[in-house]
Write a protein that holds these residues in place. Structure first.
Motif, mmCIF file in Angstrom:
data_model
loop_
_atom_site.group_PDB
_atom_site.id
_atom_site.type_symbol
_atom_site.label_atom_id
_atom_site.label_comp_id
_atom_site.label_asym_id
_atom_site.label_seq_id
_atom_site.Cartn_x
_atom_site.Cartn_y
_atom_site.Cartn_z
ATOM 1 N N VAL A 31 -10.286 -51.593 23.119
ATOM 2 C CA VAL A 31 -9.079 -52.034 22.429
ATOM 3 C C VAL A 31 -9.401 -52.111 20.941
ATOM 4 N N GLY A 32 -8.702 -51.316 20.139
ATOM 5 C CA GLY A 32 -8.939 -51.295 18.699
ATOM 6 C C GLY A 32 -7.834 -52.016 17.957
ATOM 7 N N TYR A 33 -8.012 -52.112 16.660
ATOM 8 C CA TYR A 33 -7.032 -52.772 15.804
ATOM 9 C C TYR A 33 -6.705 -51.872 14.631
ATOM 10 N N GLU A 34 -5.445 -51.870 14.225
ATOM 11 C CA GLU A 34 -4.975 -51.077 13.104
ATOM 12 C C GLU A 34 -4.763 -52.023 11.923
ATOM 13 N N THR A 35 -5.328 -51.675 10.766
ATOM 14 C CA THR A 35 -5.212 -52.507 9.571
ATOM 15 C C THR A 35 -4.419 -51.752 8.518
ATOM 16 N N ILE A 36 -3.347 -52.354 8.015
ATOM 17 C CA ILE A 36 -2.492 -51.736 7.005
ATOM 18 C C ILE A 36 -2.570 -52.604 5.748
ATOM 19 N N TRP A 37 -3.087 -52.026 4.654
ATOM 20 C CA TRP A 37 -3.223 -52.742 3.393
ATOM 21 C C TRP A 37 -2.012 -52.503 2.517
ATOM 22 N N LYS A 38 -1.585 -53.522 1.788
ATOM 23 C CA LYS A 38 -0.505 -53.393 0.822
ATOM 24 C C LYS A 38 -1.115 -53.176 -0.560
ATOM 25 N N GLU A 39 -0.341 -52.593 -1.454
ATOM 26 C CA GLU A 39 -0.821 -52.288 -2.805
ATOM 27 C C GLU A 39 -1.135 -53.585 -3.562
ATOM 28 N N PHE A 40 -2.293 -53.618 -4.224
ATOM 29 C CA PHE A 40 -2.669 -54.759 -5.049
ATOM 30 C C PHE A 40 -2.169 -54.579 -6.473
ATOM 31 N N GLN A 41 -2.218 -53.332 -6.953
ATOM 32 C CA GLN A 41 -1.890 -53.053 -8.341
ATOM 33 C C GLN A 41 -0.957 -51.857 -8.414
ATOM 34 N N LYS A 42 -0.248 -51.771 -9.541
ATOM 35 C CA LYS A 42 0.572 -50.601 -9.799
ATOM 36 C C LYS A 42 -0.234 -49.652 -10.672
ATOM 37 N N GLU A 43 -0.053 -48.360 -10.459
ATOM 38 C CA GLU A 43 -0.760 -47.381 -11.265
ATOM 39 C C GLU A 43 0.197 -46.838 -12.321
#
Length: 52
Positions: A31-43
């Motif tokens: 059983v695995g896990y999916e990690t979704i990161w949100k943007e920290f900074q704008k480019e």
């Protein structure tokens, strides 16, 4: 003793910067896990500085 049928379903974990979801088990039982990161900074687009 009774045998358990797989792992229990884990609720989705939500924080301000990351979301974690449990994936479906594979045929081997992993059983695995999916990690979704949100943007920290704008480019921002780079602009060349003016010449003196």
């Amino acid at each position: 003793m009774s045998e358990q049928s797989g792992r229990p379903k884990v609720p989705e974990g939500v924080t301000p910067y990351v979301t974690t979801r449990q994936k479906e088990p594979t045929e081997t039982g992993f059983v695995g896990y999916e990690t979704i990161w949100k943007e920290f900074q704008k480019e921002e687009k780079y602009t060349t500085p003016k010449r003196p």
